[in-house]
Write a protein that holds these residues in place. Structure first.
Motif, PDB file in Angstrom:
ATOM      1  N   GLU A  21      39.897 -18.438  31.978  1.00 45.94           N
ATOM      2  CA  GLU A  21      41.329 -17.068  32.573  1.00 45.94           C
ATOM      3  C   GLU A  21      41.118 -16.211  31.700  1.00 45.94           C
ATOM      4  N   LEU A  22      39.851 -16.308  31.092  1.00 46.77           N
ATOM      5  CA  LEU A  22      40.366 -14.789  30.352  1.00 46.77           C
ATOM      6  C   LEU A  22      38.907 -14.116  30.578  1.00 46.77           C
ATOM      7  N   ASP A  23      38.167 -14.432  31.144  1.00 48.99           N
ATOM      8  CA  ASP A  23      36.323 -14.258  31.727  1.00 48.99           C
ATOM      9  C   ASP A  23      35.544 -14.016  30.310  1.00 48.99           C
ATOM     10  N   ARG A  24      35.578 -15.250  29.415  1.00 49.90           N
ATOM     11  CA  ARG A  24      35.523 -14.881  28.143  1.00 49.90           C
ATOM     12  C   ARG A  24      33.893 -15.843  27.941  1.00 49.90           C
ATOM     13  N   ASP A  25      32.700 -15.123  27.653  1.00 49.23           N
ATOM     14  CA  ASP A  25      31.688 -16.155  27.170  1.00 49.23           C
ATOM     15  C   ASP A  25      32.847 -17.342  25.494  1.00 49.23           C
ATOM     16  N   ALA A  26      31.892 -18.363  26.072  1.00 51.70           N
ATOM     17  CA  ALA A  26      32.912 -19.391  25.283  1.00 51.70           C
ATOM     18  C   ALA A  26      32.866 -19.730  23.816  1.00 51.70           C
ATOM     19  N   ARG A  35      19.699 -23.963  29.401  1.00 50.85           N
ATOM     20  CA  ARG A  35      19.973 -23.880  28.411  1.00 50.85           C
ATOM     21  C   ARG A  35      21.366 -22.704  28.200  1.00 50.85           C
ATOM     22  N   MET A  36      21.142 -21.918  28.939  1.00 47.59           N
ATOM     23  CA  MET A  36      21.451 -20.669  28.574  1.00 47.59           C
ATOM     24  C   MET A  36      23.125 -20.343  29.265  1.00 47.59           C
ATOM     25  N   PHE A  37      23.546 -21.366  30.272  1.00 47.19           N
ATOM     26  CA  PHE A  37      24.716 -22.049  31.035  1.00 47.19           C
ATOM     27  C   PHE A  37      25.092 -22.352  29.949  1.00 47.19           C
ATOM     28  N   ARG A  38      24.572 -23.886  29.086  1.00 41.37           N
ATOM     29  CA  ARG A  38      25.653 -24.437  28.388  1.00 41.37           C
ATOM     30  C   ARG A  38      26.049 -23.654  26.865  1.00 41.37           C
ATOM     31  N   ALA A  39      24.973 -23.093  26.549  1.00 41.61           N
ATOM     32  CA  ALA A  39      25.375 -21.331  25.786  1.00 41.61           C
ATOM     33  C   ALA A  39      27.081 -21.125  26.084  1.00 41.61           C
ATOM     34  N   SER A  40      26.650 -20.099  26.931  1.00 41.65           N
ATOM     35  CA  SER A  40      27.981 -19.663  27.692  1.00 41.65           C
ATOM     36  C   SER A  40      29.118 -20.206  28.651  1.00 41.65           C
ATOM     37  N   PHE A  41      29.070 -21.514  28.428  1.00 44.32           N
ATOM     38  CA  PHE A  41      30.246 -22.051  29.147  1.00 44.32           C
ATOM     39  C   PHE A  41      31.096 -23.306  28.356  1.00 44.32           C
ATOM     40  N   GLY A  82      20.443 -15.770  23.321  1.00 48.95           N
ATOM     41  CA  GLY A  82      20.587 -16.341  24.522  1.00 48.95           C
ATOM     42  C   GLY A  82      22.079 -16.070  25.298  1.00 48.95           C
ATOM     43  N   GLY A  83      22.248 -17.591  26.061  1.00 45.86           N
ATOM     44  CA  GLY A  83      23.328 -17.787  26.927  1.00 45.86           C
ATOM     45  C   GLY A  83      23.249 -16.151  28.115  1.00 45.86           C
ATOM     46  N   LEU A  84      23.574 -16.179  28.971  1.00 38.38           N
ATOM     47  CA  LEU A  84      23.487 -16.061  30.646  1.00 38.38           C
ATOM     48  C   LEU A  84      24.171 -14.585  29.889  1.00 38.38           C
ATOM     49  N   GLN A  85      24.007 -13.346  30.382  1.00 39.17           N
ATOM     50  CA  GLN A  85      25.243 -12.052  30.745  1.00 39.17           C
ATOM     51  C   GLN A  85      26.318 -12.447  31.412  1.00 39.17           C
ATOM     52  N   PRO A  86      27.529 -11.473  31.350  1.00 38.39           N
ATOM     53  CA  PRO A  86      28.586 -11.482  31.145  1.00 38.39           C
ATOM     54  C   PRO A  86      27.731 -11.537  32.766  1.00 38.39           C
ATOM     55  N   ALA A  87      27.620  -9.802  33.354  1.00 40.16           N
ATOM     56  CA  ALA A  87      27.221 -10.430  35.083  1.00 40.16           C
ATOM     57  C   ALA A  87      27.151 -11.422  35.541  1.00 40.16           C
ATOM     58  N   VAL A  88      25.854 -12.524  35.213  1.00 48.19           N
ATOM     59  CA  VAL A  88      25.006 -13.066  35.534  1.00 48.19           C
ATOM     60  C   VAL A  88      26.114 -14.580  35.359  1.00 48.19           C
ATOM     61  N   ARG A  89      27.173 -13.939  34.051  1.00 46.23           N
ATOM     62  CA  ARG A  89      28.041 -15.610  34.082  1.00 46.23           C
ATOM     63  C   ARG A  89      29.060 -15.799  35.346  1.00 46.23           C
ATOM     64  N   ARG A  90      29.330 -14.730  35.852  1.00 46.03           N
ATOM     65  CA  ARG A  90      30.709 -14.249  36.328  1.00 46.03           C
ATOM     66  C   ARG A  90      29.953 -14.684  38.485  1.00 46.03           C
ATOM     67  N   ARG A  91      28.977 -14.476  38.523  1.00 46.59           N
ATOM     68  CA  ARG A  91      28.445 -14.516  39.707  1.00 46.59           C
ATOM     69  C   ARG A  91      27.956 -16.435  39.698  1.00 46.59           C
ATOM     70  N   VAL A  92      27.419 -16.782  38.636  1.00 48.68           N
ATOM     71  CA  VAL A  92      27.170 -18.379  38.429  1.00 48.68           C
ATOM     72  C   VAL A  92      28.932 -18.865  38.753  1.00 48.68           C
ATOM     73  N   ARG A  93      29.346 -18.282  38.038  1.00 40.15           N
ATOM     74  CA  ARG A  93      31.173 -19.423  38.385  1.00 40.15           C
ATOM     75  C   ARG A  93      31.637 -19.320  39.184  1.00 40.15           C
ATOM     76  N   ASP A  94      31.287 -17.439  40.402  1.00 35.84           N
ATOM     77  CA  ASP A  94      32.049 -17.678  41.506  1.00 35.84           C
ATOM     78  C   ASP A  94      30.866 -17.993  42.727  1.00 35.84           C
TER      79      ASP A  94
END
Length: 295
Positions: A120-125, A227-233, A187-199
């Motif tokens: 809902e907020l496009d924010r790292d967890a 590991r990075m997905f778990r950190a960001s999501f 660690g974790g995904l960069q915001p642009a990568v996080r959005r790309r994976v989420r979409d």
């Protein structure tokens, strides 16, 4: 309902356990599924101290009647009728309770707020926190808590109605939270990568998703991506995808007349039986029952 809803409150240090340890029995209690539970409490006492310490779950407390001078023993002012308090999973507090109290507790797992923030907020967890604070009476959050307090507790439809309203309440609560600006993300995904994976996940829920596919989208090895997905999501990929499939199925059940087999296909379930089992495990009722209970 899901077994993990019950185990969340079975720990002695849970808020539910802390209240029960004083001899208090809930007037009403309902498992809502999705890692949430709702409890109505009432107590009349001349003076009682209650302590909570790292309960392991978040709590949203709505005080219909606040007693006489009931307060936290940390300098906070006395509670008011219809005041709302949010208590994070890792908080510690001691309370002095006096008079007649009647209050509603909504218990929920931290990952629920984290998942909502990502969607809902496009924010790292990791940038999401539940503030340990009081919310003054008035506003949308109080209106939603008031609706939760008067929901029917009996009947086959009650858990689903409460589940839907609880989700709406958590979205409202999320918007009232600040960002955890003091958190240094490592660690974790960069915001642009996080959005790309989420979409990508959203666009391919109907198909068979694998860790390798998602790692390719992120241009990483499976090992580092996991590991990075778990950190960001806030969840591993398989749990995130399972939750999103249930969310998609609920949306389609509410907004369309599609046959259950078509919904199962569109949400990536191999068989109708698998869809029904997963849906029942998440929400405590079959998809057909869920649709039949919709207004």
């Amino acid at each position: 309902m899901k077994r993990d809803d019950t185990s969340m409150l079975a720990r002695p240090q849970s808020v539910f356990g802390g209240l029960a340890a004083t001899g208090l029995a809930p007037l009403r209690h309902m498992q809502l599924g999705d890692g949430m539970a709702l409890t109505l409490w009432e107590r009349d006492t001349e003076g009682l101290e209650i302590a909570y310490s790292q309960p392991g779950h978040h709590t949203l407390a709505y005080y219909l009647k606040s007693g006489r001078g009931t307060r936290r023993l940390d300098g906070a002012s006395a509670l008011q009728d219809e005041e709302i308090c949010s208590l994070p999973y890792d908080h510690a507090s001691r309370w002095l309770v006096r008079g007649r109290l009647r209050f509603l507790h909504l218990y929920f797992k931290p990952e629920l707020l984290e998942r909502r923030a990502t969607l809902e907020l496009d924010r790292d967890a990791r940038l999401v926190r539940l503030d340990d604070r009081s919310h003054a009476p008035g506003g949308e959050l109080q209106r939603l808590c008031g609706r939760l307090a008067v929901l029917p507790w009996q009947g086959a439809d009650a858990p689903m109605q409460a589940n839907e309203l609880a989700h709406e309440t958590l979205s409202c609560l999320l918007r009232a939270q600040g960002e955890a600006a003091d958190v240094r993300l490592r660690g974790g995904l960069q915001p642009a990568v996080r959005r790309r994976v989420r979409d990508y996940i959203e666009a391919h829920l109907h198909g068979a998703l694998t860790l390798g596919m998602l790692a390719d989208v992120a241009c990483m090895s499976e090992y580092h991506f996991l590991r990075m997905f778990r950190a960001s999501f806030g969840l591993p990929p398989h749990a995130w995808i399972a939750a999103r499939r249930i969310d998609r199925a609920r949306q389609l059940l509410r907004s369309t007349d599609l046959p259950l087999q078509r919904i199962a296909d569109d949400c990536g379930y191999a068989t109708l039986s698998h869809f029904s089992h997963s849906f029942r495990s998440a929400l405590g009722c079959a998809p057909s029952r869920f649709r039949a209970q919709l207004p």
